[in-house]
Design a protein around this motif. Structure first.
Motif, PDB file in Angstrom:
ATOM      1  N   TRP A   1       0.660  43.816  55.145  1.00  0.00           N
ATOM      2  CA  TRP A   1       0.495  43.231  53.813  1.00  0.00           C
ATOM      3  C   TRP A   1       1.368  41.988  53.678  1.00  0.00           C
ATOM      4  CZ3 TRP A   1      -2.889  43.303  50.113  1.00  0.00           C
ATOM      5  CH2 TRP A   1      -2.569  43.028  48.787  1.00  0.00           C
ATOM      6  N   LEU A   2       2.593  42.083  54.145  1.00  0.00           N
ATOM      7  CA  LEU A   2       3.525  40.957  54.088  1.00  0.00           C
ATOM      8  C   LEU A   2       3.049  39.786  54.949  1.00  0.00           C
ATOM      9  CD1 LEU A   2       7.373  41.323  54.405  1.00  0.00           C
ATOM     10  CD2 LEU A   2       6.167  39.801  55.936  1.00  0.00           C
ATOM     11  N   LEU A   3       2.459  40.097  56.106  1.00  0.00           N
ATOM     12  CA  LEU A   3       2.062  39.055  57.045  1.00  0.00           C
ATOM     13  C   LEU A   3       0.706  38.445  56.744  1.00  0.00           C
ATOM     14  CD1 LEU A   3       3.224  40.821  60.337  1.00  0.00           C
ATOM     15  CD2 LEU A   3       4.345  38.897  59.203  1.00  0.00           C
ATOM     16  N   SER A   4      -0.040  39.014  55.817  1.00  0.00           N
ATOM     17  CA  SER A   4      -1.390  38.512  55.540  1.00  0.00           C
ATOM     18  C   SER A   4      -1.346  37.078  55.010  1.00  0.00           C
ATOM     19  CB  SER A   4      -2.084  39.403  54.514  1.00  0.00           C
ATOM     20  OG  SER A   4      -3.332  38.854  54.141  1.00  0.00           O
ATOM     21  N   PRO A   5      -2.245  36.224  55.480  1.00  0.00           N
ATOM     22  CA  PRO A   5      -2.340  34.884  54.892  1.00  0.00           C
ATOM     23  C   PRO A   5      -2.933  34.961  53.488  1.00  0.00           C
ATOM     24  CG  PRO A   5      -4.101  35.230  56.468  1.00  0.00           C
ATOM     25  CD  PRO A   5      -3.206  36.425  56.578  1.00  0.00           C
ATOM     26  N   TRP A   6      -2.894  33.854  52.787  1.00  0.00           N
ATOM     27  CA  TRP A   6      -3.405  33.803  51.412  1.00  0.00           C
ATOM     28  C   TRP A   6      -4.937  33.704  51.442  1.00  0.00           C
ATOM     29  CZ3 TRP A   6      -1.556  35.150  46.933  1.00  0.00           C
ATOM     30  CH2 TRP A   6      -2.165  34.706  45.757  1.00  0.00           C
ATOM     31  N   GLU A   7      -5.580  34.804  51.758  1.00  0.00           N
ATOM     32  CA  GLU A   7      -7.032  34.858  51.877  1.00  0.00           C
ATOM     33  C   GLU A   7      -7.535  36.186  51.347  1.00  0.00           C
ATOM     34  OE1 GLU A   7      -7.175  32.347  56.117  1.00  0.00           O
ATOM     35  OE2 GLU A   7      -7.871  34.440  55.996  1.00  0.00           O
ATOM     36  N   ALA A   8      -8.540  36.148  50.506  1.00  0.00           N
ATOM     37  CA  ALA A   8      -9.082  37.374  49.924  1.00  0.00           C
ATOM     38  C   ALA A   8      -9.577  38.332  50.996  1.00  0.00           C
ATOM     39  CB  ALA A   8     -10.208  37.035  48.943  1.00  0.00           C
ATOM     40  N   ALA A   9     -10.269  37.803  52.006  1.00  0.00           N
ATOM     41  CA  ALA A   9     -10.826  38.665  53.050  1.00  0.00           C
ATOM     42  C   ALA A   9      -9.710  39.355  53.829  1.00  0.00           C
ATOM     43  CB  ALA A   9     -11.708  37.851  53.985  1.00  0.00           C
ATOM     44  N   SER A  10      -8.631  38.640  54.112  1.00  0.00           N
ATOM     45  CA  SER A  10      -7.515  39.231  54.843  1.00  0.00           C
ATOM     46  C   SER A  10      -6.834  40.316  54.018  1.00  0.00           C
ATOM     47  CB  SER A  10      -6.501  38.155  55.221  1.00  0.00           C
ATOM     48  OG  SER A  10      -5.390  38.709  55.893  1.00  0.00           O
ATOM     49  N   PHE A  11      -6.602  40.034  52.738  1.00  0.00           N
ATOM     50  CA  PHE A  11      -6.007  41.046  51.865  1.00  0.00           C
ATOM     51  C   PHE A  11      -6.895  42.291  51.803  1.00  0.00           C
ATOM     52  CE2 PHE A  11      -3.680  37.493  49.503  1.00  0.00           C
ATOM     53  CZ  PHE A  11      -2.439  37.840  50.014  1.00  0.00           C
ATOM     54  N   ALA A  12      -8.192  42.104  51.669  1.00  0.00           N
ATOM     55  CA  ALA A  12      -9.108  43.235  51.575  1.00  0.00           C
ATOM     56  C   ALA A  12      -9.067  44.079  52.840  1.00  0.00           C
ATOM     57  CB  ALA A  12     -10.533  42.741  51.311  1.00  0.00           C
ATOM     58  N   GLU A  13      -9.005  43.416  53.982  1.00  0.00           N
ATOM     59  CA  GLU A  13      -8.955  44.155  55.246  1.00  0.00           C
ATOM     60  C   GLU A  13      -7.674  44.971  55.352  1.00  0.00           C
ATOM     61  OE1 GLU A  13      -9.207  43.423  60.087  1.00  0.00           O
ATOM     62  OE2 GLU A  13      -9.043  41.721  58.725  1.00  0.00           O
ATOM     63  N   VAL A  14      -6.537  44.390  54.954  1.00  0.00           N
ATOM     64  CA  VAL A  14      -5.272  45.120  55.026  1.00  0.00           C
ATOM     65  C   VAL A  14      -5.313  46.342  54.120  1.00  0.00           C
ATOM     66  CG1 VAL A  14      -2.803  45.029  54.549  1.00  0.00           C
ATOM     67  CG2 VAL A  14      -3.920  43.103  55.676  1.00  0.00           C
ATOM     68  N   VAL A  15      -5.805  46.179  52.897  1.00  0.00           N
ATOM     69  CA  VAL A  15      -5.871  47.309  51.973  1.00  0.00           C
ATOM     70  C   VAL A  15      -6.757  48.410  52.551  1.00  0.00           C
ATOM     71  CG1 VAL A  15      -6.645  48.079  49.696  1.00  0.00           C
ATOM     72  CG2 VAL A  15      -5.394  45.926  49.921  1.00  0.00           C
ATOM     73  N   THR A  16      -7.917  48.039  53.036  1.00  0.00           N
ATOM     74  CA  THR A  16      -8.868  49.027  53.533  1.00  0.00           C
ATOM     75  C   THR A  16      -8.331  49.769  54.750  1.00  0.00           C
ATOM     76  OG1 THR A  16     -10.727  47.721  52.705  1.00  0.00           O
ATOM     77  CG2 THR A  16     -11.203  49.358  54.405  1.00  0.00           C
ATOM     78  N   THR A  17      -7.813  49.035  55.724  1.00  0.00           N
ATOM     79  CA  THR A  17      -7.318  49.691  56.939  1.00  0.00           C
ATOM     80  C   THR A  17      -6.064  50.511  56.668  1.00  0.00           C
ATOM     81  OG1 THR A  17      -6.109  47.659  57.552  1.00  0.00           O
ATOM     82  CG2 THR A  17      -8.325  47.961  58.472  1.00  0.00           C
TER      83      THR A  17
END
Length: 547
Positions: free
Chosen positions: A310-326
């Motif tokens: 979560w901390l390392l995710s770039p500022w992108e909706a798709a990246s945030f969504a993937e982190v939450v889901t996984t």
């Protein structure tokens, strides 16, 4: 009939990290201390957090600011006494705050009595068997293997006048323990019990993934491409963007996340279970996949692990969504509780990571609001409630051991003492008038707690409002959620609460994003920017509640 078991407090707690040296100074020496923290605990209660995590305050020569422990069962005089620690725990209890303390089990200080005994003993002795001493290669002239320190340079230091070397995955003043030695496990069980008996509620486990090394301490496999980048980093080479090259993360990691480490935590789990009040432990475990991280929070091991994805995710909706889901999928499989963290004492503050200035602050608030809506616990780092950015610390004031080993800017910029009041340094950090141990910027007057306290537009006011909304709405929601990206917009649905984050630059129509009519958009509860005519501005987030 058996009474229902109360839900464990840590499963949805908001935990506030205090970097002990930099929170509050009671005696005026420019270094934070336990009495200073105790005096400022009402700030945390008013902020609305549930627990406080304290970085190491144990006896230490402070080569790595407390993460080099010389005595795990005493307080360093710089920070106070055991009586001060007891007073802090007691005051926290009065304010309904839990207390988590840092535990450093991968290594000790080189001034720990065990290591001093090891240096004085012969190779092969019981004293040396508590650490990882090995005979060097090439007749003792070269390190026993090719491992490198996280802080730069070789991970081995030669014992003077000997062919023996000792392993230190961090600084040379932090020798690694040998966790295959039963004495090590026994000692740390005693340490756990010492602090549990004094009333602490939990432990943050430093380098939780590093205690067990691959059998035989074999060489790390380094591909030609990895070696080329490692060499460039060692030579101080520059990347395409002009920044200094960092050593690569190697695919082969015989020193990290070895299967045997989980046996350690099964033993700790049994110790924690003996104490009332749902005592807990949270792992700093840098593992490669969500499933690997989740292995640390299986029912018979630790309770939580930091979610660095979560901390390392770039500022992108798709990246945030993937982190939450996984993340949610992985922890659900083991019955665990996720965590969400955006800043800590080892990384650049997220205001700066998200671009700095007004844009970085807007994004930081928005990401925080989403974090607070998600199932599990949120971990906050001191000063983020003030909107603090990373500080460019002058070379003469840098104190991070990684700076001295590599010449690269380390972690000092996120560790600058926080501002409480006044118009000039030290901004109420302590009773003195001199700059604290790392100097504060002169332009922080508008960021103090005092300056932000009654300002409805301040970051502090936002944090208080967001945490109040969480207490009111989130705790009774399901422990599952869904996260989807609709273009540049992240949509998190959790029961009757929907959190929407617009990562784009243009306003987003909430009705379109949610797939509903304009009159069916749920009520806005709390947000980082006004929603006007159903439009959520860019770099903003909002909570919507079905009524």
């Amino acid at each position: 009939m058996t009474a229902p078991t109360r839900r464990e407090w840590w499963r949805d707690a908001v935990v506030y990290q205090v970097y002990v040296r930099s929170f509050a100074d009671a005696d005026g020496d420019g270094v934070g201390d336990l009495p200073g923290i105790t005096s400022r605990l009402p700030h945390l209660r008013d902020l609305g957090v549930d627990a406080v995590w304290l970085t190491p305050f144990y006896t230490s020569p402070q080569h790595d600011h407390g993460y080099d422990v010389a005595d795990y069962r005493d307080v360093d005089p710089r920070f106070g006494t055991l009586a001060d620690a007891d007073a802090l725990v007691a005051r926290a209890r009065e304010l309904d705050l839990k207390v988590i303390v840092d535990l450093v089990p991968n290594h000790t200080s080189n001034e720990h009595v065990w290591f001093q005994q090891a240096l004085a003993a012969e190779p092969g002795s019981p004293e040396r068997a508590r650490y990882l001493f090995r005979t060097g290669r090439d007749g003792g002239e070269s390190p026993p293997n090719n491992w490198m320190s996280v802080f730069g340079g070789h991970a081995w230091t030669r014992v003077e006048g000997s062919d023996q070397w000792y392993l230190h995955l961090f600084d040379s003043t932090q020798p690694d323990l040998d966790w295959t030695n039963p004495e090590v496990g026994d000692m740390f069980e005693e340490v756990l019990r010492f602090w549990l008996d004094r009333g602490v509620d939990g432990f943050r486990v430093d380098v939780a993934h590093g205690l067990i090394k691959a059998e035989g301490l074999r060489d790390q496999v380094v591909t030609p491409a990895e070696q080329e980048r490692r060499d460039l980093a060692e030579a101080g080479g520059l990347d395409e963007d002009g920044s200094m090259i960092d050593p690569p993360d190697l695919a082969d990691e015989p020193m990290w996340d070895q299967p045997g480490v989980h046996e350690v935590y099964r033993r700790w789990n049994a110790v924690l279970a003996e104490y009332p009040g749902h005592r807990m432990a949270v792992a700093e475990a840098w593992a490669r996949t969500p499933d690997a991280v989740a292995a640390y929070v299986r029912p018979d091991e630790l309770n939580q692990a930091f979610n660095f994805a979560w901390l390392l995710s770039p500022w992108e909706a798709a990246s945030f969504a993937e982190v939450v889901t996984t993340t949610l999928t992985a922890v659900e499989a083991v019955g665990g509780a996720p965590t969400w963290v955006l800043s800590n004492h080892d990384v650049n503050r997220h205001v700066t990571r998200y671009g700095g200035g007004a844009q970085g602050l807007a994004r930081a608030r928005a990401a925080t609001l989403v974090s607070l809506a998600l199932p599990g616990s949120a971990y906050l780092y001191q000063g983020e409630e003030l909107g603090l950015e990373e500080v460019d610390v002058a070379p003469e004031h840098r104190q991070d051991p990684s700076w001295f080993r590599t010449g690269k800017v380390g972690r000092d910029g996120c560790r600058v003492p926080i501002p409480w009041s006044g118009q000039e340094p030290p901004f109420g950090f302590g009773p003195g008038t001199e700059q604290p141990w790392i100097p504060q910027p002169a332009d922080w007057a508008g960021l103090t707690v005092e300056a932000q306290d009654d300002d409805p537009a301040s970051t502090l006011t936002f944090y208080r409002a967001a945490l109040a909304a969480r207490r009111e709405l989130v705790h009774d929601l399901p422990t599952t959620a869904t996260a989807t990206a609709v273009g540049d917009v992240l949509v998190v649905r959790r029961g009757g609460l929907t959190a929407v984050l617009n990562c784009g630059a243009e306003p987003a129509a909430l009705a379109e994003v949610l797939g509903v009519g304009a009159d069916a958009v749920p009520e806005a509860v709390v947000g980082t920017a006004p929603v006007t005519d159903g439009l959520l501005p860019g770099d903003a987030a909002v909570w919507l509640r079905e009524v």
